[in-house]
Design an enzyme around this catalytic site. Sequence first.
Site, mmCIF file in Angstrom:
data_model
loop_
_atom_site.group_PDB
_atom_site.id
_atom_site.type_symbol
_atom_site.label_atom_id
_atom_site.label_comp_id
_atom_site.label_asym_id
_atom_site.label_seq_id
_atom_site.Cartn_x
_atom_site.Cartn_y
_atom_site.Cartn_z
ATOM 1 N N PHE A 1 87.573 53.930 25.951
ATOM 2 C CA PHE A 1 86.215 53.252 26.272
ATOM 3 C C PHE A 1 85.026 53.479 25.173
ATOM 4 O O PHE A 1 84.043 53.179 25.426
ATOM 5 C CB PHE A 1 85.743 53.590 27.642
ATOM 6 N N GLY B 1 95.287 51.036 27.632
ATOM 7 C CA GLY B 1 95.180 50.547 29.269
ATOM 8 C C GLY B 1 94.691 49.140 29.121
ATOM 9 O O GLY B 1 94.550 48.714 30.026
ATOM 10 N N ARG C 1 90.645 31.668 26.071
ATOM 11 C CA ARG C 1 92.055 31.482 26.993
ATOM 12 C C ARG C 1 92.501 32.860 27.333
ATOM 13 O O ARG C 1 92.305 33.807 26.576
ATOM 14 C CB ARG C 1 93.085 30.826 26.069
ATOM 15 N N ASN D 1 96.946 36.955 29.755
ATOM 16 C CA ASN D 1 97.651 37.293 30.797
ATOM 17 C C ASN D 1 96.804 37.666 32.161
ATOM 18 O O ASN D 1 95.910 38.724 32.130
ATOM 19 C CB ASN D 1 98.466 38.729 30.523
ATOM 20 N N GLN E 1 91.257 44.187 33.754
ATOM 21 C CA GLN E 1 90.310 44.860 32.667
ATOM 22 C C GLN E 1 88.799 44.576 32.945
ATOM 23 O O GLN E 1 88.061 45.429 32.807
ATOM 24 C CB GLN E 1 90.673 44.376 31.547
ATOM 25 N N GLY F 1 87.524 38.472 23.310
ATOM 26 C CA GLY F 1 87.566 39.713 24.063
ATOM 27 C C GLY F 1 87.062 39.900 25.387
ATOM 28 O O GLY F 1 86.279 39.055 25.752
ATOM 29 N N GLY G 1 87.375 43.271 26.920
ATOM 30 C CA GLY G 1 87.444 44.700 27.145
ATOM 31 C C GLY G 1 85.863 45.271 27.767
ATOM 32 O O GLY G 1 85.978 46.215 28.691
ATOM 33 N N GLU G 2 84.683 44.819 27.380
ATOM 34 C CA GLU G 2 83.401 45.211 27.723
ATOM 35 C C GLU G 2 82.791 44.416 28.734
ATOM 36 O O GLU G 2 81.882 44.907 29.343
ATOM 37 C CB GLU G 2 82.917 45.617 26.485
#
Lengths: 180, 699
Positions: free
Chosen positions: B241, B468, B586, B589, B596, B659, B661-662
């Site tokens: 993180f 992760g 896009r 998965n 996430q 992205g 992730g955040e």
Amino acid sequence: MNDDGRSDISLRVNDVTHGLNVDNRTTLLDALRDALDLTGSKKGCDRGQCGACTVLLDGRRVVSCLTLAVAAEGTEITTVEGLAPDGELRPLQRAFIQLDGFQCGYCTSGQLCSAVGMLAEHAAGWPSAATVDVSADASAQELDAVEVRERMSGNLCRCGAYPSIVRAVLETADQQAVTR
Amino acid sequence: MNAPADVITDAVGTSRPRLEGPEKVSGRARYAADHPMHDLAFGVVVTSPVARGRIRDIDASAVLTMPGVLGVLDHRNAPRLDPQASGFFGPDGSMQLLQSDSIPHAGRAVALVVAQTPHEAQAAADALAVTCDAHPHDTTFTADHPAGRAALTVLGEDANVGDVDAELASSPVVVDERYFTPEEHCSAMEPHAATAWWDGGRLQAFDSNQGAFDVARTLASLFSLELDQVRVRSEHVGGGFGSKGLLGPQLILATMGSMAFGRPVRVTLTRRQVFLMIGMRPATEQRVRLGADTDGSLRAIDHQAAFEISPLAEWVENCPEGSKVLYATRAIRTRITAVPLDLTPPGPMRGPGLTPGSFALESAMDELAERLGIDPLELRLRNEPAVGPVSGLPYGSRNLAACLREGARRFGWHSRDPRPRRRREGHLLVGTGLAATAFGSSAFPSTASITAETDGSYTVRIAASDIGTGSRTALVAIAAEALRVGTERIRIRIADSDLGPAWSASGSRGTPSWAWAINEAATRLREQPHDPTRPVTVTVDTAELFTGRFVREVHAYSAIFAEVTVDPATGEVRTRRLLGMFAIGRVVNPLLARSQVIGGMIMGLGMALHEEGVRDPVSGRQVNADFAGYHIPAHADVPDIEADFVPEYEPDEPSGVKGAGEIGTVGTAAAIANAVWHATGLRHRVLPIRLDRVVEEMA
Ligand code: FES
Ligand code: FES
């Protein structure tokens, strides 16, 4: 116990008996990880605050970082490595994979052991703080998401896999109910 | 969705469980502290007892006679480090451990005790006699602190568009409020751990980090080694993180131990040490002024942010970032002030800058909607920009409006009574709120190798990290698509610095950056003549293609919707529903991407309601440096969360991806705070929205 503050103990872990000489202050978690190389159980806090180290003693869940190894003698210890002893994953583990019940996987051993213990507690009719009718017949009590969340709240997951974990536990509970 | 016409596999866009799933559910996945190793010794860190001062003496004589103790390293005998070794933004004093007698902040490492077993090391560390002279310290952050100065502008110049003061003066409706966020901690479940050893003149390490190559490069420069003398691996990492983006103290100290004692040394931080030694999200104070016409058109955004910093290392908590791209307006001004204090140097935490910044901006937008009498959803739609309001650049794919509209439809936003404190269920007050988010996306250089094996399979090698995030699984899909084969024919190796330079799992730039290198390698491999008798390998470093020029504003977007209940008697806020619609290009998965962004939203929920590093001004120390005091969301705090994606393809990004992730974290705190206002009629401009703050406001 010997005079030097150490003890010879035997621990039965995942159906295998191990003879160990441990410092009496050794936690079960450290004995598992350092002496037996069972590193599936994780140390997230070493203070009983995160649940990453959860294992089963005689089928009941404990945080192994707050359990002394000497006190675990005479019990049947099950760690995450023992959940699939013959290599065949059990339904709960498969549900975690299929429903994505983890991200980094660090809390996962604890979540899995905790869920196994929790499902047994529920099946045995133990109420939780979320149980509305504590007098109800145990077998008739339905396990729902609120119950699972309450009962699993000792297991922190910083990745935030909670919704998928709850789904995986409920799906497994459904399967168990069908096969029972 | 206009994906490339020649895509023939379904590798990208299909849900597949994680490749490492079986290892992780059976306890076989080895993290940095899990590798068995011959002759391993254990190092325990001793931290400073004062918040600022000087070490007068460390007397190791008693400790050296304790069972199993190999030795004690401190500033007098530790290996020397290169003071110029760089962190995120230049030389980083947080890496200069055991180099001098000066103590710059509470929790600073002052010694490493190394022994044969973890217990012996811990017992000796507890017994080590450290005497210090305490000097006066200052750890109390305020925006108007006299030490405040302009922050670095490396992440973007201050915005100066139009005449903000004139626009505000002529705006019929103005919001002018201050917002406060506390220190917050990444708190990955795996504490930072490293094992270091020497192997024929080569430094080897298992380390818990977000980018093995970056860490190896920094480690080499810190210890004045050649890059090829260092190898760092991080196969499985228990979350990061942001907190594992840099070379951490665990690896610096383990390396010192392995040098001093000539055997493998493992250093694992305790949970308390993770809180005290690892950079946190700094506390922020922000003033946001918005001016608008009565029809809701924005005339001005003025976003001034201050955050705390340490003199040891530069950091930029770039709070106003979102204010530069989210909305059309005639005038925009942003300023960022850094206030140096005697603290552990702050560092990145999921959505650095944007996350606290979004809380301020999106709360202010909600306040503006309230004062205008316009629906908060409508207010955002009315201010959709045609081009970047600061950059003037055209947007890449921008589907914020689609996120807002589709999210609103699924959430049932349109039946909402806009007036606060109208909805009751029994004794509970019920409210809903929303927030919009933009999160910059781009790809940075990385190296990928792909080998066409003789059996028709392919081996992909790239120093990506899977903390992760599911990158292992996602990159197999990307490689399969790029090679036009099924995923079953791809093997992947990651998380090893020997695989070459690669961007780390940070800034939501991991997947786009690694996908770029894999796509280029795959393209060149497909152009090679096929030879079934020997393996053929192609290696590409996209640094040779990187221009560093960006001609469009490329961002991921989201709209977050929250429903809360507030108990007016106890002040307890519970999040009952949370829904996020995301435009992240896009989706490689969907199963993993959904996890996430949901995980991100849960971290935002924690920010809104629970998380707060509490610092005692007298001792200068964080007083709640454990999970009993620093509360992160637990199972019972988290409702079932809906997250989904609008169809999107970003032509400027590799494989069309942005992205993820955040972005889940960024807007969630504001959505929840706005819902609390809607439930109670009271604004919470100070996070977290604790029980006592709710009760006090209600009284
Ligand atoms: S390690 Fe035992 S509860 Fe955290
Ligand atoms: S999966 Fe990472 S902490 Fe739970």
